[in-house]
Scaffold this motif. Structure first.
Motif, PDB file in Angstrom:
ATOM      1  N   UNK A 237       0.823  -1.217   0.000  1.00 54.48           N
ATOM      2  CA  UNK A 237       0.000   0.000   0.000  1.00 54.48           C
ATOM      3  C   UNK A 237       0.856   1.266   0.000  1.00 54.48           C
ATOM      4  N   UNK A 238       2.121   1.133   0.370  1.00 54.14           N
ATOM      5  CA  UNK A 238       2.987   2.300   0.449  1.00 54.14           C
ATOM      6  C   UNK A 238       2.735   3.157   1.672  1.00 54.14           C
ATOM      7  N   UNK A 239       2.307   2.554   2.773  1.00 50.80           N
ATOM      8  CA  UNK A 239       2.037   3.318   3.983  1.00 50.80           C
ATOM      9  C   UNK A 239       3.337   3.810   4.619  1.00 50.80           C
ATOM     10  N   UNK A 240       3.286   4.983   5.200  1.00 50.39           N
ATOM     11  CA  UNK A 240       4.444   5.540   5.884  1.00 50.39           C
ATOM     12  C   UNK A 240       4.738   4.728   7.139  1.00 50.39           C
ATOM     13  N   UNK A 241       6.030   4.517   7.398  1.00 52.26           N
ATOM     14  CA  UNK A 241       6.453   3.756   8.560  1.00 52.26           C
ATOM     15  C   UNK A 241       7.457   4.569   9.371  1.00 52.26           C
ATOM     16  N   UNK A 242       7.736   4.079  10.572  1.00 52.70           N
ATOM     17  CA  UNK A 242       8.722   4.691  11.459  1.00 52.70           C
ATOM     18  C   UNK A 242       9.698   3.600  11.874  1.00 52.70           C
ATOM     19  N   UNK A 243      10.989   3.856  11.716  1.00 52.78           N
ATOM     20  CA  UNK A 243      12.010   2.893  12.124  1.00 52.78           C
ATOM     21  C   UNK A 243      12.402   3.179  13.566  1.00 52.78           C
ATOM     22  N   UNK A 244      12.143   2.243  14.468  1.00 49.18           N
ATOM     23  CA  UNK A 244      12.426   2.418  15.890  1.00 49.18           C
ATOM     24  C   UNK A 244      13.554   1.474  16.304  1.00 49.18           C
ATOM     25  N   UNK A 245      14.091   1.639  17.514  1.00 53.67           N
ATOM     26  CA  UNK A 245      15.154   0.731  17.963  1.00 53.67           C
ATOM     27  C   UNK A 245      14.742  -0.725  18.009  1.00 53.67           C
ATOM     28  N   UNK A 246      13.445  -0.999  18.080  1.00 52.54           N
ATOM     29  CA  UNK A 246      12.988  -2.393  18.164  1.00 52.54           C
ATOM     30  C   UNK A 246      12.400  -2.915  16.860  1.00 52.54           C
ATOM     31  N   UNK A 247      12.227  -2.057  15.864  1.00 59.50           N
ATOM     32  CA  UNK A 247      11.683  -2.513  14.595  1.00 59.50           C
ATOM     33  C   UNK A 247      10.820  -1.459  13.930  1.00 59.50           C
ATOM     34  N   UNK A 248      10.282  -1.805  12.780  1.00 59.29           N
ATOM     35  CA  UNK A 248       9.469  -0.882  11.995  1.00 59.29           C
ATOM     36  C   UNK A 248       8.015  -0.946  12.453  1.00 59.29           C
ATOM     37  N   UNK A 249       7.386   0.216  12.608  1.00 61.75           N
ATOM     38  CA  UNK A 249       5.963   0.309  12.919  1.00 61.75           C
ATOM     39  C   UNK A 249       5.304   1.276  11.939  1.00 61.75           C
ATOM     40  N   UNK A 250       3.994   1.196  11.829  1.00 65.51           N
ATOM     41  CA  UNK A 250       3.267   2.097  10.947  1.00 65.51           C
ATOM     42  C   UNK A 250       3.094   3.461  11.608  1.00 65.51           C
ATOM     43  N   UNK A 251       3.169   4.488  10.797  1.00 70.51           N
ATOM     44  CA  UNK A 251       2.960   5.845  11.280  1.00 70.51           C
ATOM     45  C   UNK A 251       1.471   6.159  11.271  1.00 70.51           C
ATOM     46  N   UNK A 252       0.934   6.607  12.410  1.00 78.19           N
ATOM     47  CA  UNK A 252      -0.486   6.960  12.527  1.00 78.19           C
ATOM     48  C   UNK A 252      -0.618   8.294  13.245  1.00 78.19           C
ATOM     49  N   UNK A 253      -1.781   8.927  13.065  1.00 78.06           N
ATOM     50  CA  UNK A 253      -2.043  10.160  13.789  1.00 78.06           C
ATOM     51  C   UNK A 253      -2.829   9.848  15.053  1.00 78.06           C
ATOM     52  N   UNK A 254      -3.324  10.894  15.728  1.00 77.67           N
ATOM     53  CA  UNK A 254      -4.004  10.679  17.001  1.00 77.67           C
ATOM     54  C   UNK A 254      -5.313   9.918  16.853  1.00 77.67           C
ATOM     55  N   UNK A 255      -5.851   9.866  15.646  1.00 80.48           N
ATOM     56  CA  UNK A 255      -7.077   9.093  15.400  1.00 80.48           C
ATOM     57  C   UNK A 255      -6.778   7.691  14.895  1.00 80.48           C
ATOM     58  N   UNK A 256      -5.493   7.322  14.876  1.00 79.65           N
ATOM     59  CA  UNK A 256      -4.998   6.025  14.400  1.00 79.65           C
ATOM     60  C   UNK A 256      -5.093   5.892  12.883  1.00 79.65           C
ATOM     61  N   UNK A 257      -5.244   7.019  12.168  1.00 79.87           N
ATOM     62  CA  UNK A 257      -5.273   6.959  10.711  1.00 79.87           C
ATOM     63  C   UNK A 257      -3.849   6.959  10.174  1.00 79.87           C
ATOM     64  N   UNK A 258      -3.608   6.128   9.156  1.00 75.64           N
ATOM     65  CA  UNK A 258      -2.296   6.022   8.541  1.00 75.64           C
ATOM     66  C   UNK A 258      -2.100   7.136   7.523  1.00 75.64           C
ATOM     67  N   UNK A 259      -1.037   7.028   6.732  1.00 77.57           N
ATOM     68  CA  UNK A 259      -0.743   8.046   5.727  1.00 77.57           C
ATOM     69  C   UNK A 259      -1.683   7.981   4.530  1.00 77.57           C
ATOM     70  N   UNK A 260      -2.512   6.943   4.441  1.00 71.68           N
ATOM     71  CA  UNK A 260      -3.515   6.858   3.375  1.00 71.68           C
ATOM     72  C   UNK A 260      -4.898   7.050   3.981  1.00 71.68           C
ATOM     73  N   UNK A 261      -5.665   8.026   3.508  1.00 74.69           N
ATOM     74  CA  UNK A 261      -7.000   8.277   4.069  1.00 74.69           C
ATOM     75  C   UNK A 261      -7.872   7.028   4.025  1.00 74.69           C
ATOM     76  N   UNK A 262      -8.565   6.802   5.137  1.00 69.40           N
ATOM     77  CA  UNK A 262      -9.490   5.671   5.195  1.00 69.40           C
ATOM     78  C   UNK A 262      -8.882   4.393   5.701  1.00 69.40           C
ATOM     79  N   UNK A 263      -7.558   4.376   5.892  1.00 66.81           N
ATOM     80  CA  UNK A 263      -6.897   3.191   6.437  1.00 66.81           C
ATOM     81  C   UNK A 263      -6.359   3.538   7.821  1.00 66.81           C
ATOM     82  N   UNK A 264      -6.793   2.772   8.807  1.00 68.47           N
ATOM     83  CA  UNK A 264      -6.402   2.975  10.197  1.00 68.47           C
ATOM     84  C   UNK A 264      -5.558   1.789  10.663  1.00 68.47           C
TER      85      UNK A 264
END
Length: 297
Positions: A237-264
């Motif tokens: 899907x090409x969702x934005x991710x965040x690389x952390x010390x423990x691994x990659x996680x998806x980037x979400x906003x305060x409403x848990x929405x990802x970088x693509x509208x409509x996908x949480x």
């Protein structure tokens, strides 16, 4: 058409489904039946379910969701996702094609076990990642911690609330001189050398075998192997991710929405370094409510 398709039916996914079902939204939950904490004998810290086996909690949760006629639980894997907000398509491993206005990704992460004999077999019993989950049961006993990087210092400070008996295993990592000096100040021995084997004794105790030092017995061993998402749908899907010390996680906003509208997204898939049933459930509920509110006319 579904209002929401939820991919992943552990604590985050089912919490999202509960909120949506109570709002009388049509929901399909896809789940492979392999929750991350299936190796743990008990789940701790979840209000109302403390010290229950996590799989038993999930069975009870699914039974409770049968009250809601708009929720459909499906044992299947999601193979692919396409579409845009308002009209997403999900193809399952069984060949079923599902349509949904919104998506919630809650398929979690997989712990990447090191190639050390006995490590994977001890995971969830003699080797654990979270003191909030297991610390109370082994308080005041001899703990071990496998150094995984600078973030391990936070664990060392944290562990003091449960025990004053801690051994740090360098496991081949270079630990800075100032950090070693801090360990001396804290009366924490640092054991050098790589871990070659974990020998489990009973339900908790373990012996840590090393290539250049004596064996060390501990009552519990804490370790933080890197994680990876348990599926690759976010990549396609090409969702934005965040690389952390423990691994990659998806980037979400305060409403848990990802970088693509409509996908949480919710749960360990978005939560770096803090595996918690309570947090996963909260995030899932937030994602479900946010998805529902985004569809209001």
């Amino acid at each position: 058409m579904n209002d929401v398709i939820i991919i992943g039916g552990s604590f985050a996914g089912l919490a999202a489904a509960l909120q949506l079902g109570r709002a009388r939204r049509n929901v399909t939950v896809l789940d492979t039946g392999l929750p991350r904490n299936r190796f743990a004998g008990h789940s701790h810290g979840l209000l109302g379910h403390d010290h229950k086996p996590p799989l038993d909690i999930l069975v009870e949760a699914r039974q409770q969701l049968t009250r809601y006629p708009t929720i459909r639980l499906v044992s299947a894997r999601a193979d692919s996702i396409s579409g845009i907000i308002g009209h997403f398509s999900v193809l399952t491993g069984d060949g079923e094609s599902l349509e949904g206005r919104r998506l919630i990704l809650s398929y979690g992460v997989v712990d990447q076990m090191p190639d050390v004999p006995g490590f994977a077999e001890s995971w969830g019993t003699s080797i654990v990642p979270c003191p909030y989950c297991d610390g109370f049961e082994v308080a005041d006993q001899h703990w071990g911690l496998v150094w995984s990087g600078p973030q391990s210092m936070n664990q060392i400070r944290l562990f003091h609330d449960w025990t004053d008996r801690l051994t740090l295993f360098a496991d081949g990592h270079d630990i800075a001189p100032d950090t070693r000096a801090d360990m001396v100040r804290r009366n924490i021995p640092v054991v050098d050398g790589r871990i070659t084997e974990i020998v489990r004794h009973g339900s908790r105790n373990a012996t840590v075998k090393l290539d250049s030092a004596r064996d060390v017995a501990v009552d519990i061993l804490f370790a933080h192997p890197r994680t990876r998402p348990s599926a690759s749908l976010h990549e396609s899907l090409g969702l934005a991710t965040v690389n952390t010390p423990t691994g990659i996680v998806l980037k979400v906003d305060e409403r848990r929405e990802t970088s693509i509208p409509g996908i949480y997204a919710a749960g360990d898939l978005t939560n770096p370094g803090m595996p918690s049933v309570t947090i996963a459930s909260w995030q899932g509920a937030t994602a479900g409510i946010s998805a529902q509110q985004s569809m209001l006319a």
